[in-house]
Design an enzyme around this catalytic site. Structure first.
Site, PDB file in Angstrom:
ATOM      1  N   LYS A  26       0.815  -1.229  -0.029  1.00 43.02           N
ATOM      2  CA  LYS A  26       0.113   0.133   0.065  1.00 43.02           C
ATOM      3  C   LYS A  26       0.668   1.248   0.093  1.00 43.02           C
ATOM      4  CE  LYS A  26      -1.442   1.754   4.093  1.00 43.02           C
ATOM      5  NZ  LYS A  26      -1.437   3.112   4.342  1.00 43.02           N
ATOM      6  N   ASN A  27       1.979   1.079   0.751  1.00 41.44           N
ATOM      7  CA  ASN A  27       2.825   2.328   0.966  1.00 41.44           C
ATOM      8  C   ASN A  27       3.689   2.649  -0.345  1.00 41.44           C
ATOM      9  OD1 ASN A  27       1.675   3.006   3.141  1.00 41.44           O
ATOM     10  ND2 ASN A  27       3.226   2.357   4.685  1.00 41.44           N
ATOM     11  N   CYS A  57      -5.046   7.956   9.946  1.00 40.97           N
ATOM     12  CA  CYS A  57      -4.982   7.261  11.075  1.00 40.97           C
ATOM     13  C   CYS A  57      -4.862   8.218  12.286  1.00 40.97           C
ATOM     14  CB  CYS A  57      -4.294   6.042  11.141  1.00 40.97           C
ATOM     15  SG  CYS A  57      -5.015   4.783  10.442  1.00 40.97           S
ATOM     16  N   ARG A  89       0.836  14.387  13.648  1.00 47.67           N
ATOM     17  CA  ARG A  89       1.093  14.336  11.833  1.00 47.67           C
ATOM     18  C   ARG A  89       0.775  15.574  11.009  1.00 47.67           C
ATOM     19  NH1 ARG A  89      -1.404   8.606   9.616  1.00 47.67           N
ATOM     20  NH2 ARG A  89       0.476   8.605   8.705  1.00 47.67           N
ATOM     21  N   ASP A 132       4.630   0.754  12.067  1.00 47.30           N
ATOM     22  CA  ASP A 132       3.581   0.042  11.470  1.00 47.30           C
ATOM     23  C   ASP A 132       3.368  -1.461  11.940  1.00 47.30           C
ATOM     24  OD1 ASP A 132       2.892   2.357  10.165  1.00 47.30           O
ATOM     25  OD2 ASP A 132       3.276   1.598   8.333  1.00 47.30           O
ATOM     26  N   ARG A 160      -8.263  -0.607   5.068  1.00 43.59           N
ATOM     27  CA  ARG A 160      -7.700   0.272   4.248  1.00 43.59           C
ATOM     28  C   ARG A 160      -6.301  -0.071   4.084  1.00 43.59           C
ATOM     29  NH1 ARG A 160      -7.864   5.899   7.730  1.00 43.59           N
ATOM     30  NH2 ARG A 160      -6.078   6.075   6.319  1.00 43.59           N
TER      31      ARG A 160
HETATM   32  C1  UD1 Z   1       4.411   6.790   6.183  1.00 51.06           C
HETATM   33  C2  UD1 Z   1       3.629   5.471   5.968  1.00 51.06           C
HETATM   34  C3  UD1 Z   1       3.315   4.937   7.161  1.00 51.06           C
HETATM   35  C4  UD1 Z   1       4.302   4.953   8.258  1.00 51.06           C
HETATM   36  C5  UD1 Z   1       5.367   6.171   8.327  1.00 51.06           C
HETATM   37  C6  UD1 Z   1       6.513   6.003   9.250  1.00 51.06           C
HETATM   38  C7  UD1 Z   1       2.864   5.846   3.756  1.00 51.06           C
HETATM   39  C8  UD1 Z   1       1.471   5.966   3.020  1.00 51.06           C
HETATM   40  N1  UD1 Z   1       2.589   5.744   5.114  1.00 51.06           N
HETATM   41  O1  UD1 Z   1       3.758   7.915   6.537  1.00 51.06           O
HETATM   42  O2  UD1 Z   1       2.448   3.784   7.054  1.00 51.06           O
HETATM   43  O3  UD1 Z   1       4.004   4.778   9.505  1.00 51.06           O
HETATM   44  O4  UD1 Z   1       5.658   6.464   6.858  1.00 51.06           O
HETATM   45  O5  UD1 Z   1       7.066   4.704   8.758  1.00 51.06           O
HETATM   46  O6  UD1 Z   1       3.780   5.640   3.194  1.00 51.06           O
HETATM   47  N2  UD1 Z   1       6.419  14.579  10.345  1.00 51.06           N
HETATM   48  C9  UD1 Z   1       6.246  16.046  10.746  1.00 51.06           C
HETATM   49  N3  UD1 Z   1       5.988  16.865   9.795  1.00 51.06           N
HETATM   50  C10 UD1 Z   1       5.959  16.596   8.418  1.00 51.06           C
HETATM   51  C11 UD1 Z   1       5.802  15.049   7.941  1.00 51.06           C
HETATM   52  C12 UD1 Z   1       6.118  14.228   9.259  1.00 51.06           C
HETATM   53  O7  UD1 Z   1       6.636  16.487  11.994  1.00 51.06           O
HETATM   54  O8  UD1 Z   1       5.688  17.340   7.486  1.00 51.06           O
HETATM   55  C13 UD1 Z   1       6.416  13.459  11.509  1.00 51.06           C
HETATM   56  C14 UD1 Z   1       5.078  12.843  11.662  1.00 51.06           C
HETATM   57  O9  UD1 Z   1       4.192  13.239  12.301  1.00 51.06           O
HETATM   58  C15 UD1 Z   1       6.122  11.645  12.138  1.00 51.06           C
HETATM   59  C16 UD1 Z   1       7.273  11.515  11.461  1.00 51.06           C
HETATM   60  O10 UD1 Z   1       7.557  12.804  11.116  1.00 51.06           O
HETATM   61  O11 UD1 Z   1       6.008  11.926  13.612  1.00 51.06           O
HETATM   62  C17 UD1 Z   1       7.471  10.471  10.669  1.00 51.06           C
HETATM   63  O12 UD1 Z   1       6.369  10.418   9.580  1.00 51.06           O
HETATM   64  P1  UD1 Z   1       6.647  10.322   7.992  1.00 51.06           P
HETATM   65  O13 UD1 Z   1       7.616   9.489   7.766  1.00 51.06           O
HETATM   66  O14 UD1 Z   1       6.322  11.595   7.434  1.00 51.06           O
HETATM   67  O15 UD1 Z   1       5.254   9.464   7.665  1.00 51.06           O
HETATM   68  P2  UD1 Z   1       4.172   9.321   6.413  1.00 51.06           P
HETATM   69  O16 UD1 Z   1       5.143   9.618   5.255  1.00 51.06           O
HETATM   70  O17 UD1 Z   1       2.890  10.084   6.826  1.00 51.06           O
END
Ligand code: UD1
Length: 418
Positions: free
Chosen positions: A22-23, A116, A121, A307, A399
């Site tokens: 999915k990711n 979620c 986030r 995850d 999902r």
């Molecule tokens: C992706 C995955 C999700 C997984 C996560 C971490 C997808 C679709 N989803 O989510 O399943 O749990 O990686 O492996 O690929 N953060 C900020 N500011 C930002 C962006 C992120 O503070 O602008 C923080 C987030 O709140 C979190 C951390 O960075 O604490 C990591 O998040 P991130 O790696 O960005 O996760 P996603 O890409 O959203």
């Protein structure tokens, strides 16, 4: 609203095939925004999040069809960069469309994404990255407007190795002028998969899978029709592995790249199980009840994936001894543990560390899935619990897992969706 009803205690035997990740699929669909031509993604699952992403693509003027695992996406005639508010807010991954939309149209109207509820986030790092590439941000009521006259490559150091930010900035930089250097990039296999895909269209990217990624902007990606198979879903693979470790039995997970699951395999290796790893299969045979886990701390790849944190906690609930699991990626990813406690698990949480004292058995009861992976942890618990477990809000699990109840039933589990 759907529910899973599980009568626990059956051992699992047989073979199960993992879906495409999915990711990986979500950013790949976003990347199609920059491509003229029809892209076919094979072995794809029409998961809840995927279907919402595709509806957004359609609302922007793109097209898609899906049959037998083949997802065809065509954004040749995409004409709008105004993302629909209701769909955009439904999933976190809608934020992945910002980079490609900026690259193609130089302006986007969007809304803060949903997803979620596992922490605050924010999307500040995405926006900071775009600004560094020459984008200006405006607010109009709830809408967020991003505009750029010209996207220009630059050096960007991420304050955290975020998966989504790395993917978004790669996609935006591919059509920016000059060189972009991303420092402290995330290294997840899904990012490597995205880069391989973009290269097929002439994108110039180096360093994927390391912390420094260099992108040399090109004027346009090549127009062509291609077929591409996304990598397999390492989180789904891990979920099946942790399921059989709880119930006992012997299973083989097909379409599983063990190199993407090294952190999990190291953690469970020799813990009352025998594991055989081949090119694209993981075989696992259980031989009793394992001992407690070594200290686990979730962190960006290649460390232990966040995850699989709640699924791992569900596994630890019936091990011999006490395990400690620390969540370092998200700030609110332990709420599902309360439901595991209702099934008899002995868990206490102190800040971002959970202490799990192994118990002899879990007892089935009515529980609620609060997020996607937390829901999967309830399935793992329900499969090994005595009696009946009813998991409410099961659509949240769909999902990310296609037909999980059917796949587990084929392995011998007594699980039904109602
Ligand atoms: C992706 C995955 C999700 C997984 C996560 C971490 C997808 C679709 N989803 O989510 O399943 O749990 O990686 O492996 O690929 N953060 C900020 N500011 C930002 C962006 C992120 O503070 O602008 C923080 C987030 O709140 C979190 C951390 O960075 O604490 C990591 O998040 P991130 O790696 O960005 O996760 P996603 O890409 O959203």
């Amino acid at each position: 609203m759907s529910k899973y009803v599980i009568s626990g205690g059956n051992k699992l035997y047989g073979s199960v095939k993992a879906q495409s990740a999915k990711n990986a699929l979500l950013p790949l669909i976003s990347a199609c925004i920059m491509i003229e031509g029809e892209v076919t993604f094979t072995n794809s699952s029409m998961l809840g999040d995927v279907s919402i992403m595709l509806s957004i693509i359609k609302s922007l003027g793109g097209n898609y069809t899906y049959s037998n695992g083949n997802l065809k996406v065509d954004c040749t005639n995409l004409y709008s960069s105004e993302m629909p508010c209701d769909l955009t807010r439904k999933i976190r991954a809608s934020v992945f469309m910002l980079g490609p939309l900026l690259a193609r149209f130089k302006n986007v109207v969007t809304y803060l994404p949903g997803g979620c509820q596992i922490g605050s986030r924010p999307i500040d790092m995405h926006l900071d990255g775009f600004k560094a590439l020459g984008v200006k941000e405006f607010n109009d009521g709830d809408a967020l407007i991003l505009k750029s006259k010209k996207l220009r490559g630059t050096k960007i150091k991420l304050k955290y190795a975020s998966v989504g930010v790395t993917e978004n900035l790669i996609m935006c930089a591919v059509l920016s002028e000059g060189e972009t250097v991303l420092l402290n990039s995330a290294k997840e296999p899904e990012i490597v998969c995205l880069v391989k895909f973009l290269r097929l269209f002439g994108a110039k990217i180096k360093g994927e899978g390391t912390s420094t990624i260099v992108i040399e902007g090109v004027k346009k990606l090549k127009s062509k029709n291609i077929t591409f198979m996304p990598i397999s879903d390492r989180i789904e693979v891990g979920t099946y592995i942790l399921s059989v470790l709880g119930t006992g039995g012997e299973i083989e997970v097909e379409n599983a790249n063990f190199l993407h699951n090294v952190a999990l395999i190291k953690k469970i290796y020799n813990n009352a199980c025998k594991i055989i790893l081949t090119n694209d299969k993981i075989y696992i045979k259980c031989v009793g009840i394992g001992k407690s886990l070594s200290y686990t701390r979730t962190a960006p790849y290649p460390k232990f994936p966040t995850d699989l944190q709640t699924p791992l906690c569900a596994y630890a609930t019936t091990l011999n001894g006490t395990s400690y699991v620390e969540e370092s990626v998200f700030d609110n990813r332990f709420m599902q543990l309360k439901e595991l406690e209702r099934m008899g698990a002995k868990i206490s949480v102190n800040g971002n560390v959970s202490k799990i004292e192994g118990v002899n058995e879990l007892v089935g009861t009515a529980v609620t899935a609060l997020d996607l992976r937390g829901g999967a942890s309830l399935i793992i618990a329900g499969l090994k619990a005595s009696g009946q477990t009813v998991i409410d809000n099961a659509q949240i699990i769909e999902r990310g897992y296609l037909d999980i109840e059917k796949k587990l039933s084929l392995l011998g589990a007594d699980i039904k969706k109602v």
